[in-house]
Design a protein around this motif. Structure first.
Motif, PDB file in Angstrom:
ATOM      1  N   HIS A 160       0.746  -1.207   0.197  1.00  7.14           N
ATOM      2  CA  HIS A 160       0.021  -0.020   0.037  1.00  7.14           C
ATOM      3  C   HIS A 160       0.854   1.148  -0.014  1.00  7.14           C
ATOM      4  O   HIS A 160       1.838   1.280   0.604  1.00  7.14           O
ATOM      5  CB  HIS A 160      -0.854   0.158   1.332  1.00  7.14           C
ATOM      6  N   LYS A 161       0.520   2.234  -0.601  1.00 10.65           N
ATOM      7  CA  LYS A 161       1.177   3.383  -1.035  1.00 10.65           C
ATOM      8  C   LYS A 161       1.648   4.156   0.406  1.00 10.65           C
ATOM      9  O   LYS A 161       2.684   5.031   0.475  1.00 10.65           O
ATOM     10  CB  LYS A 161       0.742   4.120  -2.030  1.00 10.65           C
ATOM     11  N   LYS A 162       0.675   4.049   1.432  1.00 12.77           N
ATOM     12  CA  LYS A 162       1.004   4.849   2.558  1.00 12.77           C
ATOM     13  C   LYS A 162       1.588   3.885   3.560  1.00 12.77           C
ATOM     14  O   LYS A 162       1.911   4.463   4.619  1.00 12.77           O
ATOM     15  CB  LYS A 162      -0.313   5.506   3.164  1.00 12.77           C
ATOM     16  N   ILE A 163       1.911   2.752   3.413  1.00 10.70           N
ATOM     17  CA  ILE A 163       2.471   1.805   4.422  1.00 10.70           C
ATOM     18  C   ILE A 163       4.055   2.074   4.280  1.00 10.70           C
ATOM     19  O   ILE A 163       4.441   1.715   2.963  1.00 10.70           O
ATOM     20  CB  ILE A 163       2.073   0.429   4.234  1.00 10.70           C
ATOM     21  N   VAL A 164       4.724   2.548   5.154  1.00 11.36           N
ATOM     22  CA  VAL A 164       6.233   2.933   4.991  1.00 11.36           C
ATOM     23  C   VAL A 164       7.051   2.114   5.982  1.00 11.36           C
ATOM     24  O   VAL A 164       8.276   2.198   5.778  1.00 11.36           O
ATOM     25  CB  VAL A 164       6.388   4.458   5.385  1.00 11.36           C
ATOM     26  N   ALA A 165       6.737   1.042   6.665  1.00  9.26           N
ATOM     27  CA  ALA A 165       7.474   0.215   7.419  1.00  9.26           C
ATOM     28  C   ALA A 165       6.753  -1.022   7.952  1.00  9.26           C
ATOM     29  O   ALA A 165       5.373  -1.115   8.036  1.00  9.26           O
ATOM     30  CB  ALA A 165       8.096   0.993   8.543  1.00  9.26           C
ATOM     31  N   ILE A 166       7.709  -1.863   8.350  1.00  6.14           N
ATOM     32  CA  ILE A 166       6.965  -3.048   9.086  1.00  6.14           C
ATOM     33  C   ILE A 166       7.356  -3.009  10.404  1.00  6.14           C
ATOM     34  O   ILE A 166       8.436  -2.839  10.932  1.00  6.14           O
ATOM     35  CB  ILE A 166       7.718  -4.391   8.502  1.00  6.14           C
ATOM     36  N   GLY A 167       6.388  -2.779  11.372  1.00  2.40           N
ATOM     37  CA  GLY A 167       6.338  -2.714  12.764  1.00  2.40           C
ATOM     38  C   GLY A 167       5.270  -2.401  13.499  1.00  2.40           C
ATOM     39  O   GLY A 167       4.300  -2.172  12.670  1.00  2.40           O
ATOM     40  N   GLU A 168       5.090  -2.583  14.846  1.00  2.00           N
ATOM     41  CA  GLU A 168       6.467  -2.593  15.627  1.00  2.00           C
ATOM     42  C   GLU A 168       6.632  -3.981  16.046  1.00  2.00           C
ATOM     43  O   GLU A 168       5.674  -4.712  16.303  1.00  2.00           O
ATOM     44  CB  GLU A 168       6.424  -1.845  16.767  1.00  2.00           C
ATOM     45  N   ILE A 169       7.855  -4.558  15.679  1.00  2.00           N
ATOM     46  CA  ILE A 169       8.243  -5.955  15.776  1.00  2.00           C
ATOM     47  C   ILE A 169       9.526  -6.019  16.662  1.00  2.00           C
ATOM     48  O   ILE A 169      10.356  -4.867  16.943  1.00  2.00           O
ATOM     49  CB  ILE A 169       8.535  -6.705  14.421  1.00  2.00           C
ATOM     50  N   GLY A 170       9.684  -7.175  17.253  1.00  2.00           N
ATOM     51  CA  GLY A 170      11.165  -7.290  18.053  1.00  2.00           C
ATOM     52  C   GLY A 170      10.769  -8.191  19.304  1.00  2.00           C
ATOM     53  O   GLY A 170      10.121  -9.241  19.159  1.00  2.00           O
ATOM     54  N   LEU A 171      11.349  -7.969  20.365  1.00  2.00           N
ATOM     55  CA  LEU A 171      11.289  -8.610  21.646  1.00  2.00           C
ATOM     56  C   LEU A 171      10.948  -7.996  22.827  1.00  2.00           C
ATOM     57  O   LEU A 171      11.602  -6.597  22.923  1.00  2.00           O
ATOM     58  CB  LEU A 171      12.774  -9.358  21.791  1.00  2.00           C
ATOM     59  N   ASP A 172      10.144  -8.492  23.631  1.00  5.51           N
ATOM     60  CA  ASP A 172       9.822  -7.748  24.942  1.00  5.51           C
ATOM     61  C   ASP A 172       9.675  -8.749  25.991  1.00  5.51           C
ATOM     62  O   ASP A 172       8.797  -9.515  26.087  1.00  5.51           O
ATOM     63  CB  ASP A 172       8.253  -6.952  24.615  1.00  5.51           C
TER      64      ASP A 172
END
Length: 258
Positions: free
Chosen positions: A84-96
């Motif tokens: 999608h043209k307005k999606i600029v990143a994958i997130g938020e992802i990681g470890l908690d």
């Protein structure tokens, strides 16, 4: 003008005045906002906000504490909508590791899968890391995080960890915590790091800066963070705003805005 690189305006804390608040942002000196998904549901809401407001961009992804229910069908949805043209990143992802659920191995599995997705769709990542410094960094190294690019959201570690991510070319997201009296470690990081890798964020409705600590946060509070960075770095507030604005656009690859 200010670019808020990490907000959660789909949160129920904004249900009563979301429209009014979002339409007022420009008059408060806020040029753009990236709304960030933390679950499949909030990723869908983020997409809706990005489609409705021209100055809101979106990130879609699943926060580590929400990965217990994640499945291949969800990952396929994230992949499909990442174009999608307005999606600029994958997130938020990681470890908690602050919370016990889900277990660490489940968090690691889906962190790696979402990093791979970001690489595949050629988008930067928004990394959430809490009480998991070593494991996050180990995975970022082993999975080629340097080649993906992105931001360490709400950076909360010391200079040594900061140096590792800065050397990988990552931006560090700095928000309201910087204004807290007990934020000595974070102030040292900001003093140490180059302005060219610093971006502003709120994580609203959470982490409102002093003097509004404990209240609902919004992008309108970011000037307090700007003031603190200006004082630490010894540069004018306007310079902080200009540099972080350009950094945000580079981070999210908004070339048409530059």
């Amino acid at each position: 003008m200010i670019f808020d690189t990490h907000a959660h305006y789909d949160d129920e804390a904004f249900d009563e005045d979301r429209e009014e608040l979002l339409t007022s942002l420009y008059n408060h000196g806020i040029e753009a906002v990236t709304n960030v998904g933390a679950s499949m549901e909030t990723s869908r809401h983020t997409l809706e906000l990005a489609e409705k407001y021209p100055y809101i961009y979106g990130a879609i992804g699943v926060h580590p504490n929400e990965t217990g229910e994640l499945n291949e069908e969800d990952l396929a949805w994230l992949k499909e909508h990442s174009s999608h043209k307005k999606i600029v990143a994958i997130g938020e992802i990681g470890l908690d590791y602050y919370w016990d659920e889900p277990d660490h191995e489940t968090q690691k599995k889906w962190f790696i899968r979402q990093l791979s997705l970001a690489r595949e769709v050629k988008l930067p990542v928004i990394i959430h890391s809490r009480d998991a410094a070593k494991d996050t960094l180990d995975i970022m190294r082993s999975e080629g995080g340097k080649d993906i690019g992105g931001v360490i959201h709400c950076f909360s570690y010391g200079k040594e960890i900061a140096r590792e991510y800065l050397n990988m070319g990552y931006y560090l997201g700095i928000g309201g915590v910087l204004t807290f009296k007990n934020a000595k470690k974070l102030k040292e990081v900001v003093e140490y790091m180059p302005m060219e890798q610093l971006v502003l964020e709120t994580d609203c409705p959470y982490l409102a800066p002093a003097p509004n600590r404990g209240k609902r946060n919004s992008s309108i509070n970011l000037p307090y963070v700007v003031q603190e960075i200006s004082a630490i770095k010894g540069i004018p507030e306007e310079t902080v705003i200009d540099i972080t604005n350009q950094n945000a656009k580079r981070l999210y690859r908004l070339k048409e805005q530059l």
